[in-house]
Motif scaffolding. Sequence first.
Motif, PDB file in Angstrom:
ATOM      1  N   SER A 173     -20.261 -24.561  93.128  1.00 16.58           N
ATOM      2  CA  SER A 173     -19.561 -25.367  92.124  1.00 16.58           C
ATOM      3  C   SER A 173     -20.233 -25.324  90.764  1.00 16.58           C
ATOM      4  O   SER A 173     -19.616 -25.661  89.755  1.00 16.58           O
ATOM      5  CB  SER A 173     -19.440 -26.820  92.598  1.00 16.58           C
ATOM      6  OG  SER A 173     -18.550 -26.912  93.691  1.00 16.58           O
ATOM      7  N   GLY A 174     -21.515 -24.946  90.710  1.00 17.35           N
ATOM      8  CA  GLY A 174     -22.198 -24.874  89.431  1.00 17.35           C
ATOM      9  C   GLY A 174     -23.518 -24.144  89.554  1.00 17.35           C
ATOM     10  O   GLY A 174     -24.124 -24.104  90.631  1.00 17.35           O
ATOM     11  N   ILE A 175     -23.961 -23.537  88.441  1.00 12.98           N
ATOM     12  CA  ILE A 175     -25.258 -22.869  88.386  1.00 12.98           C
ATOM     13  C   ILE A 175     -26.004 -23.418  87.177  1.00 12.98           C
ATOM     14  O   ILE A 175     -25.547 -23.275  86.042  1.00 12.98           O
ATOM     15  CB  ILE A 175     -25.117 -21.340  88.276  1.00 12.98           C
ATOM     16  CG1 ILE A 175     -24.310 -20.793  89.455  1.00 12.98           C
ATOM     17  CG2 ILE A 175     -26.500 -20.683  88.230  1.00 12.98           C
ATOM     18  CD1 ILE A 175     -24.068 -19.290  89.386  1.00 12.98           C
ATOM     19  N   LEU A 181     -28.517 -23.370  92.377  1.00 10.78           N
ATOM     20  CA  LEU A 181     -27.130 -23.313  92.834  1.00 10.78           C
ATOM     21  C   LEU A 181     -26.741 -24.725  93.258  1.00 10.78           C
ATOM     22  O   LEU A 181     -27.405 -25.320  94.111  1.00 10.78           O
ATOM     23  CB  LEU A 181     -27.001 -22.346  94.014  1.00 10.78           C
ATOM     24  CG  LEU A 181     -27.545 -20.934  93.785  1.00 10.78           C
ATOM     25  CD1 LEU A 181     -27.382 -20.092  95.049  1.00 10.78           C
ATOM     26  CD2 LEU A 181     -26.870 -20.262  92.600  1.00 10.78           C
ATOM     27  N   LEU A 182     -25.676 -25.262  92.673  1.00  9.52           N
ATOM     28  CA  LEU A 182     -25.373 -26.682  92.804  1.00  9.52           C
ATOM     29  C   LEU A 182     -24.003 -26.933  93.424  1.00  9.52           C
ATOM     30  O   LEU A 182     -23.053 -26.179  93.199  1.00  9.52           O
ATOM     31  CB  LEU A 182     -25.451 -27.353  91.426  1.00  9.52           C
ATOM     32  CG  LEU A 182     -26.789 -27.205  90.692  1.00  9.52           C
ATOM     33  CD1 LEU A 182     -26.667 -27.719  89.270  1.00  9.52           C
ATOM     34  CD2 LEU A 182     -27.899 -27.941  91.442  1.00  9.52           C
ATOM     35  N   GLU A 183     -23.926 -28.010  94.191  1.00 12.33           N
ATOM     36  CA  GLU A 183     -22.674 -28.418  94.836  1.00 12.33           C
ATOM     37  C   GLU A 183     -22.516 -29.933  94.728  1.00 12.33           C
ATOM     38  O   GLU A 183     -23.409 -30.648  94.264  1.00 12.33           O
ATOM     39  CB  GLU A 183     -22.668 -28.000  96.309  1.00 12.33           C
ATOM     40  CG  GLU A 183     -22.022 -26.650  96.582  1.00 12.33           C
ATOM     41  CD  GLU A 183     -20.551 -26.598  96.206  1.00 12.33           C
ATOM     42  OE1 GLU A 183     -19.963 -27.662  95.912  1.00 12.33           O
ATOM     43  OE2 GLU A 183     -19.992 -25.498  96.192  1.00 12.33           O
ATOM     44  N   PHE A 184     -21.354 -30.421  95.193  1.00 13.24           N
ATOM     45  CA  PHE A 184     -21.057 -31.849  95.133  1.00 13.24           C
ATOM     46  C   PHE A 184     -21.314 -32.575  96.459  1.00 13.24           C
ATOM     47  O   PHE A 184     -21.586 -33.758  96.465  1.00 13.24           O
ATOM     48  CB  PHE A 184     -19.584 -32.063  94.749  1.00 13.24           C
ATOM     49  CG  PHE A 184     -19.267 -31.669  93.326  1.00 13.24           C
ATOM     50  CD1 PHE A 184     -19.436 -32.568  92.288  1.00 13.24           C
ATOM     51  CD2 PHE A 184     -18.806 -30.404  93.032  1.00 13.24           C
ATOM     52  CE1 PHE A 184     -19.154 -32.224  90.981  1.00 13.24           C
ATOM     53  CE2 PHE A 184     -18.514 -30.042  91.728  1.00 13.24           C
ATOM     54  CZ  PHE A 184     -18.690 -30.952  90.701  1.00 13.24           C
ATOM     55  N   ARG A 190     -25.728 -28.274 103.298  1.00 16.82           N
ATOM     56  CA  ARG A 190     -26.561 -27.994 104.469  1.00 16.82           C
ATOM     57  C   ARG A 190     -25.981 -26.855 105.302  1.00 16.82           C
ATOM     58  O   ARG A 190     -26.726 -26.041 105.853  1.00 16.82           O
ATOM     59  CB  ARG A 190     -26.719 -29.259 105.317  1.00 16.82           C
ATOM     60  CG  ARG A 190     -27.509 -30.356 104.595  1.00 16.82           C
ATOM     61  CD  ARG A 190     -28.051 -31.382 105.567  1.00 16.82           C
ATOM     62  NE  ARG A 190     -28.965 -30.771 106.518  1.00 16.82           N
ATOM     63  CZ  ARG A 190     -28.977 -31.063 107.813  1.00 16.82           C
ATOM     64  NH1 ARG A 190     -28.141 -31.955 108.318  1.00 16.82           N
ATOM     65  NH2 ARG A 190     -29.844 -30.491 108.619  1.00 16.82           N
ATOM     66  N   VAL A 191     -24.651 -26.779 105.381  1.00 14.72           N
ATOM     67  CA  VAL A 191     -24.029 -25.656 106.094  1.00 14.72           C
ATOM     68  C   VAL A 191     -24.265 -24.356 105.326  1.00 14.72           C
ATOM     69  O   VAL A 191     -24.600 -23.319 105.909  1.00 14.72           O
ATOM     70  CB  VAL A 191     -22.527 -25.903 106.295  1.00 14.72           C
ATOM     71  CG1 VAL A 191     -21.869 -24.693 106.968  1.00 14.72           C
ATOM     72  CG2 VAL A 191     -22.295 -27.156 107.137  1.00 14.72           C
ATOM     73  N   ALA A 192     -24.106 -24.402 103.997  1.00 16.59           N
ATOM     74  CA  ALA A 192     -24.339 -23.205 103.186  1.00 16.59           C
ATOM     75  C   ALA A 192     -25.775 -22.720 103.310  1.00 16.59           C
ATOM     76  O   ALA A 192     -26.039 -21.509 103.351  1.00 16.59           O
ATOM     77  CB  ALA A 192     -23.997 -23.496 101.727  1.00 16.59           C
ATOM     78  N   ARG A 213     -21.284 -25.906  84.627  1.00 17.55           N
ATOM     79  CA  ARG A 213     -21.098 -27.133  85.398  1.00 17.55           C
ATOM     80  C   ARG A 213     -22.408 -27.532  86.067  1.00 17.55           C
ATOM     81  O   ARG A 213     -23.211 -26.678  86.440  1.00 17.55           O
ATOM     82  CB  ARG A 213     -20.009 -26.951  86.463  1.00 17.55           C
ATOM     83  CG  ARG A 213     -18.661 -26.545  85.902  1.00 17.55           C
ATOM     84  CD  ARG A 213     -17.634 -26.417  87.010  1.00 17.55           C
ATOM     85  NE  ARG A 213     -17.166 -27.719  87.457  1.00 17.55           N
ATOM     86  CZ  ARG A 213     -16.604 -27.935  88.647  1.00 17.55           C
ATOM     87  NH1 ARG A 213     -16.481 -26.953  89.514  1.00 17.55           N
ATOM     88  NH2 ARG A 213     -16.180 -29.135  88.973  1.00 17.55           N
ATOM     89  N   ASN A 214     -22.608 -28.840  86.264  1.00 14.30           N
ATOM     90  CA  ASN A 214     -23.867 -29.347  86.801  1.00 14.30           C
ATOM     91  C   ASN A 214     -23.645 -30.381  87.897  1.00 14.30           C
ATOM     92  O   ASN A 214     -23.943 -31.567  87.723  1.00 14.30           O
ATOM     93  CB  ASN A 214     -24.721 -29.934  85.677  1.00 14.30           C
ATOM     94  CG  ASN A 214     -25.215 -28.875  84.721  1.00 14.30           C
ATOM     95  OD1 ASN A 214     -26.070 -28.074  85.063  1.00 14.30           O
ATOM     96  ND2 ASN A 214     -24.650 -28.849  83.528  1.00 14.30           N
ATOM     97  N   PRO A 215     -23.110 -29.969  89.052  1.00 17.52           N
ATOM     98  CA  PRO A 215     -23.015 -30.893  90.185  1.00 17.52           C
ATOM     99  C   PRO A 215     -24.390 -31.405  90.602  1.00 17.52           C
ATOM    100  O   PRO A 215     -25.423 -30.864  90.195  1.00 17.52           O
ATOM    101  CB  PRO A 215     -22.397 -30.023  91.289  1.00 17.52           C
ATOM    102  CG  PRO A 215     -21.719 -28.911  90.567  1.00 17.52           C
ATOM    103  CD  PRO A 215     -22.555 -28.650  89.359  1.00 17.52           C
ATOM    104  N   VAL A 216     -24.390 -32.414  91.459  1.00 17.68           N
ATOM    105  CA  VAL A 216     -25.613 -33.183  91.661  1.00 17.68           C
ATOM    106  C   VAL A 216     -26.491 -32.691  92.809  1.00 17.68           C
ATOM    107  O   VAL A 216     -27.667 -33.008  92.873  1.00 17.68           O
ATOM    108  CB  VAL A 216     -25.243 -34.672  91.875  1.00 17.68           C
ATOM    109  CG1 VAL A 216     -24.563 -34.889  93.217  1.00 17.68           C
ATOM    110  CG2 VAL A 216     -26.447 -35.570  91.709  1.00 17.68           C
ATOM    111  N   VAL A 217     -25.951 -31.878  93.742  1.00 19.10           N
ATOM    112  CA  VAL A 217     -26.704 -31.511  94.948  1.00 19.10           C
ATOM    113  C   VAL A 217     -27.189 -30.063  94.861  1.00 19.10           C
ATOM    114  O   VAL A 217     -26.405 -29.153  94.606  1.00 19.10           O
ATOM    115  CB  VAL A 217     -25.846 -31.689  96.222  1.00 19.10           C
ATOM    116  CG1 VAL A 217     -26.704 -31.453  97.466  1.00 19.10           C
ATOM    117  CG2 VAL A 217     -25.226 -33.070  96.274  1.00 19.10           C
TER     118      VAL A 217
END
Length: 252
Positions: A173-175, A181-184, A190-192, A213-217
């Motif tokens: 979702s974002g770098i 490498l970022l996700e929401f 954890r699966v990735a 984009r800067n998702p939080v996880v």
Amino acid sequence: MNQQQRQDAIIELLRRQGYASIEQLTEHFTVTPQTIRRDLNTLSGEGRIRRVHGGAGLESSTVNTAYSTRKTLNLEAKQRIAALLARHIPDHSSLFINIGTSNEVIAEALLDHQGLEVITNNLNVAAILQHKEDFNMIIAGGQVRSRDGGIIGEATIDFINQFKVDYGIIGISGIDEDGSLLEFDYQEVRVAQAIIRNSRKIFLATDHSKFQRNPVVRQGNLAQLDALFTDREPPETIMRLLKEHDVTLHIA
């Protein structure tokens, strides 16, 4: 300043301020309000900003854009990326494909291949590939996320850990500019991460909007990739990191 430079500058301004009005942007860039509105509409359509009355702000770092919207965002770019990535997957390979609209387009691009073994935690990917008689399709168990058909949870991670495949195809979702490498969604991440651990090569497919984009996880880092597939040259900071960590860049 050309259109692309101005739009990147708008993102940077919003990153500093959080919000800017059309009037402020018009004055800042010395262009007409119509030009700024077109820029904001383009950036909003790419999922990079949030349009509000009289101006714009950055997209949320905690809530992703709706799946139905992401399905159509930058679709042409995703199709070009998918076609390029598919050419780097040999017939009779084994691979993971995880959650994401880009990965669903990649699944479509793989339909001309022969003899693939595909393990996925994405119901939509499974639906695309299920009728290919020479493919061996394996779908992970776990909790199904109703909004996008993603399968997540501890059972999914345990399932993924049973395999070691040739290629892991992941979306993001974002770098961040530091290469994160970022996700929401923490469970999706954890699966990735399990997919990354259990793949001999990792391919990341992402269109250019994800560089803003800067998702939080935090899911991982560019250094873990073997190849990045995108549609435009990444920002200079990302280019340096790709070179430093010997990650191959493919631009569709």
